[in-house]
Design an enzyme around this catalytic site. Structure first.
Site: not given
Length: 370
Positions: A138, A166, A311
């Site tokens: 990714n 992905q 995150c």
């Protein structure tokens, strides 16, 4: 006009998906009910199942719909029943954090799984194992040699899970040709809604479900199906399948972006470039300029990209993928990801380069700075 170059995070919803979701929302019915309203909802689910199965080269009966890629990955990693779990160091956190006892396999400097290290790890312990290696990264877009992973795993009697989130809609995916046992896919990466994903179980071996309390999804995932999201996922999958040739052409735009970035700043790093990559993804490192500085400056200029990794709280942190590739900490902290997609235009690349050139010059890194 604002420019969106973060398709690997989530793609804009395709009009076909929006239409399918709207139609489903306008129709009452539980897909488990036997009356006409329930049968209509069931038809929408099964039509979507066929479309998603066609996109990744599996049988419709192989698919278990989930709430997304994270749930599908956790189902595979927690429910496989093998004594060992091996994962590549470049996996998404949805795989890396699924099991505390998972063993990690190194990456090569190009960003793909180290096949020799995998072979050695499996040979060192003969207990039954599951190997989890993503199809495409990714962050860098690097494509793993999953067929070779399967070959090595089979030699040692191991099963293989592939997080392919992905890849579908960006490259052709044929799970049966790859030879994997389990494969994860997600709707919002290819123009479907967030909140819909699927796990393909190709070897037919039952998994211990994460969610129990009903017989839905062949008793592999309890709970009333999210018919609108699943319908949107299916419509997006069909549209993405038809759009593959055009998306392949994004590689030329990506290559132009990277060539002009190098011309502007010869010291720019292009992470993952030695490996085969997705046609839409570029991971650029600007030495000495932290990723969050670049992301914010580009955002102010109307261009949306992401850092190497972000995150759930939205804070930027150094990429674990780049660290696993052997990239120095300071360089990993300077990496941003540019990811094109189905709504992208050539002018978007120009807009990025204009904004990035201003950033490069501001920090005295331009080739003509002297």
């Amino acid at each position: 006009m604002p420019v969106y170059l973060d398709h690997n995070a989530t793609a804009p919803v395709r009009p076909e998906a929006l239409a399918a979701m709207t139609a489903a929302l306008n129709q009452v019915g539980n897909a488990s009910s036997v009356h006409r309203y329930g049968r209509d909802a069931r038809r929408r689910v099964e039509d979507a199942r066929e479309a998603v199965a066609g996109l990744i080269g599996v049988r419709p009966g192989d698919l278990v719909f989930t709430s997304g890629g994270t749930e599908a990955n956790n189902t595979a990693l927690r429910g496989h029943g093998q004594a060992r779990t091996l994962v590549s160091a470049g996996e998404h956190e949805a795989v890396l954090q699924a099991r505390a006892d998972a063993e990690t396999i190194e990456l090569t400097p190009a960003g793909t799984v180290d096949l020799d290290a995998l072979d050695a790890a499996l040979a060192a312990d003969r207990r039954p194992a599951l190997v989890s290696v993503m199809l495409a990264n990714n962050e860098t877009g690097a494509i793993n040699p999953v067929d070779r992973v399967v070959e090595i795993a089979r030699k040692h009697g191991a099963r293989v899970h592939c997080d392919a989130v992905q890849a579908p809609g960006k490259i052709a995916v044929d799970a049966q040709a790859l030879g994997v046992d389990l494969l994860t896919v997600s709707g919002h990466k290819l123009g479907g809604p967030q909140g819909a994903g699927a796990l393909a179980v190709l070897d037919g071996r039952p998994l211990t479900p994460l969610v129990t309390g009903g017989g839905q999804e062949r008793k592999q995932r309890a709970g009333t199906e999210n018919v609108p999201a699943i319908a949107g996922f299916g419509a997006a999958a069909a549209a993405a399948q038809a759009d593959l040739d055009r998306i392949a052409g994004l590689a030329a735009w990506r290559d132009r972006l990277e060539a002009q970035a190098r011309a502007l700043c010869p010291q720019v790093q292009i992470h993952g470039a030695p490996a085969p990559r997705l046609p839409n993804t570029s991971c650029l490192g600007l030495p000495g300029v932290r990723a969050e500085t670049q992301v914010m400056a580009l955002d102010l200029a109307g261009v949306a990209v992401s850092s190497g990794a972000a995150c759930s709280s939205g804070k930027v942190h150094a990429s674990h993928v780049l660290r696993a590739m052997g990239v120095a900490e300071a360089d990993a902290e300077s990496a941003i990801r540019v990811s094109l997609g189905w709504t992208s235009a050539a002018a978007d690349v120009d807009a990025f380069l204009d904004a990035w050139a201003r950033l490069v010059r501001k920090h005295g890194l331009a080739a003509d700075a002297a």
